[in-house]
Each structure stands twice: as C-alpha cells, then as structure tokens.
Enzyme design. Structure first.
Site, PDB file in Angstrom:
ATOM      1  N   CYS A 129       0.850  -1.220  -0.198  1.00 21.74           N
ATOM      2  CA  CYS A 129       0.005   0.008   0.040  1.00 21.74           C
ATOM      3  C   CYS A 129       0.925   1.243  -0.010  1.00 21.74           C
ATOM      4  CB  CYS A 129      -1.007   0.053   1.229  1.00 21.74           C
ATOM      5  SG  CYS A 129      -2.047   1.382   1.298  1.00 21.74           S
ATOM      6  N   CYS A 132      -0.429   4.223   2.120  1.00 20.91           N
ATOM      7  CA  CYS A 132      -0.284   4.051   3.262  1.00 20.91           C
ATOM      8  C   CYS A 132       0.837   4.184   3.991  1.00 20.91           C
ATOM      9  CB  CYS A 132      -0.605   2.853   3.952  1.00 20.91           C
ATOM     10  SG  CYS A 132      -2.230   1.722   3.213  1.00 20.91           S
ATOM     11  N   ASP A 133       2.067   3.824   3.094  1.00 20.84           N
ATOM     12  CA  ASP A 133       3.529   3.639   3.634  1.00 20.84           C
ATOM     13  C   ASP A 133       4.499   4.537   2.992  1.00 20.84           C
ATOM     14  OD1 ASP A 133       2.270   1.559   5.417  1.00 20.84           O
ATOM     15  OD2 ASP A 133       3.073  -0.182   4.082  1.00 20.84           O
TER      16      ASP A 133
END
Ligand SMILES: Cc1cc2nc3c(=O)[nH]c(=O)nc-3n(C[C@H](O)[C@H](O)[C@H](O)COP(=O)(O)OP(=O)(O)OC[C@H]3O[C@@H](n4cnc5c(N)ncnc54)[C@H](O)[C@@H]3O)c2cc1C
Length: 313
Positions: A129, A132-133
């Site tokens: 992701c 997200c990261d």
C-alpha cells in the site's frame, strides 16, 4: 434458530465500525470476525493516517480498541469464519444463526508475489500500500512490481517521497491505461524495467536490503540494493462464500448501489447489495480507496442503512 437483528461478517475496520453503530443503536448485533480478527491492520506497525491519532497508532492497537468499543455497546463477537449463508427472505441464515439483516465486511487481501523472504519482510520494507506507507520511504530507493493502473498510481504516489522508483513488470508492455503509463514513464524519478521479475527478497534480519531480479529475455539473474518494495499486482476480495448468494463483479467484489451506482441509489440504500436487507462495506466492495478510514466510513454507512431498512419493515 436463534435470530439476531443484525449479523456482521468481518473483523476489520469496516466490521467494527458497523458493529459500534448497530450495537449503539440498540440492535442485537452478532459479529463473525473470522480467523483474522482485526483484519489487514494486524499485519502492520504504525498507522499514521488514521484520523485523530496525531502521532500515529500501531495497527493491532487500533484494531483491539475498535473491537473493545463495539463490545462496550453490546456487540457479540464470534471468532469463527462464515462458511455458509442463505439469503432467502424473510429471515437470513449465516452459518447456524438467523438474522433480519446482514452486513458483509470481509475485506480483501493483496496478492503476494509468493517469493522467498516476502512474508518475513512485509511491513519491514515490503509493502502492499503506497498511500499507506509511502511517507516512510522519504529519499529512499524503492521498487514497484506491477503493470496495471494500481501499480501506476502507487508509483506516482511514491514520487512525492522516494528519491528513485523502479517499476518492474514481467511483460513487455503495461496493462495500465495509456494516460497513467505516460505519467509514469515521463516522470524523471521513475525507471521502468519490462520483462523482468522479482524472484527473491533479501533482508538483514531486520529490514529489506535487496531484491533478486530475473531478466526473462536474457535469462540473467541480478541482485539489487532496495530499501522498499511495493507489490501492486492486485487484490482478492474475501467473498468466495457469497458466490451465488449476492451479485459479485468479475473480480469478486460485492456489487452495491454505491460502487455500481444505479440511478435511484440516492433515494435508497447506497450500501445495499443485490439482496434487500444484505449490505456490504469496506475493501470487499471498495476497489478504489482501500484505506482503514474509508473502510470504517463504509461500515458506518452500512450500519445506518441496515438500521433504516429494519425500521422500514
Ligand atoms: C500491511 C498493510 C498496511 C496497511 N496500512 C494502512 C495504513 O497505514 N492506513 C490505512 O488507512 N490503511 C492501511 N492498510 C489498508 C487497510 O488495512 C484496509 O483498507 C482495511 O483494513 C480494510 O478494512 P476492511 O474492514 O474492509 O477489511 P479487512 O481489514 O481486510 O478485514 C477483513 C476481516 O474480515 C474477516 N473475514 C474474512 N472472511 C471472513 C469470513 N468468511 N467469515 C468471517 N470473517 C471473515 C477477516 O478475518 C478480517 O477480520 C494497510 C493494509 C495492509 C495489508
């Protein structure tokens, strides 16, 4: 047969958010959380984009808190997978329990590469992701694997943070839309390697340090230093047990009025599936955003829709 007002299937952000709302609305709520209570966030460390957590929160800590919040309002949790459903009116059946309404929030899984080292290094340099990261990879050298729109989007998201991004694709052309391909190829931070595949992921016991890549045309195998590896080769919604019971799309995502909009959805129940009284929320519906906060938001919508639908009967 014991009958509940609402049965929720799933144990991630969508399910727990839904359960908090239905239980707090004093609807008898039973939640089948399956074998992976907490869902995808149980396999990550710091979640920095959950609204309200100024300094971030560990994924498992967030999910235990969401579960406890649902239980505080009276939701009953069962750690059991749902293997069979029957959505014939007037009462539904989920495993051996009856329900007046059902919310399906079984999430999805990112497809792994299936190579040595990948599982051990997930969350430690290997990610599924970019949204997200990505921020953890500021000024780092990262790789993206994939050739569809999702891989292109991940690559573009990473250009904001990483110093260099190499996209590895096993075929000789991308599958992604032309416009997305052009954006990626024309970005000065991005290099593209076609006809290559990652065959092994290497770590130093703590974090990812490198990848081994096979050039499929030359047959050559080379090791490269890597600080991040983003796998973007697709997702699989956990909906096999629903086949033949509600409408799914060709990839297995549950069709609702919201994701496969119909003209009258604003007047109806946006999260309702093809079966009246059965609702769906989270990553098993949402192939676009795939975030904890959006999954929770969809869960809340499904809970409110279920409540309104039960009241209307
Ligand atoms: C490593 C990783 C890191 C991530 N980091 C972030 C981040 O930083 N920020 C962010 O916003 N998002 C992040 N995400 C994405 C986020 O986790 C998902 O978007 C979110 O968890 C989706 O929630 P969900 O409730 O739809 O499903 P899931 O979290 O997938 O939960 C699904 C649940 O359904 C249960 N289930 C499945 N099948 C059955 C069945 N047959 N019977 C009963 N239960 C069943 C499972 O046990 C599981 O509990 C990350 C994802 C991963 C994998």
């Amino acid at each position: 047969m014991e009958t509940k007002q609402v049965i929720i299937v799933g144990g991630g952000p969508a399910a727990y958010a839904a359960a908090t709302y239905t239980a707090r609305a004093q609807l008898e709520s039973l939640v089948f959380v399956g074998e992976r209570s907490g869902g995808q966030l149980m396999s990550t460390t710091m979640v920095e984009n959950w609204p309200g957590s100024e300094h971030g929160i560990m994924g498992p800590e967030l999910m235990l808190a969401m579960r406890a919040q649902a239980e505080r309002f009276g939701a009953k949790i069962v750690e059991e997978n749902v293997v069979s459903v029957d959505f014939a009116a007037p009462f539904f059946r989920v495993n051996d329990k009856g329900a007046q309404s059902v919310i399906i929030a079984t999430g999805a899984e990112s497809l792994p590469l299936g190579v040595t080292g990948e599982q051990e290094l997930t969350g430690r340099g290997v990610s599924y992701c970019a949204v997200c990261d990505g921020a953890f990879f500021r000024n780092k050298k990262v790789f993206v694997v994939g050739g569809g729109d999702a891989a292109m989007e991940d690559t573009l998201a990473l250009t904001k943070f990483a110093s260099e991004i190499t996209v590895i694709h096993r075929r000789e052309t991308f599958r992604a839309s032309k416009i997305m391909q052009e954006r990626v190829i024309n970005n000065p931070k991005v290099k593209v390697w076609f006809n290559r595949e990652v065959i092994k992921v290497i770590g130093d016991g703590i974090r990812l340090t490198g990848i081994i890549v096979k050039d499929k045309v030359a047959g050559k195998v080379t090791e490269y230093e890597a600080e991040g590896l983003f796998v973007a080769i697709g997702h699989k919604p956990a909906t096999d047990f629903l086949r033949g019971h509600v409408d799914l799309d060709e990839k297995g995502y549950v069709k609702t009025m919201l994701n496969y909009g119909q003209a009258d959805w604003l007047d109806g129940y946006p999260t309702m599936t093809s079966v009246a009284g059965v609702f769906a929320a989270g990553d098993n519906v949402d192939f676009r955003y795939r975030q904890a906060a959006t999954a929770a938001g969809f869960g809340v919508m499904a809970a409110l829709d279920a409540e309104k639908w039960l009241e209307s009967r």
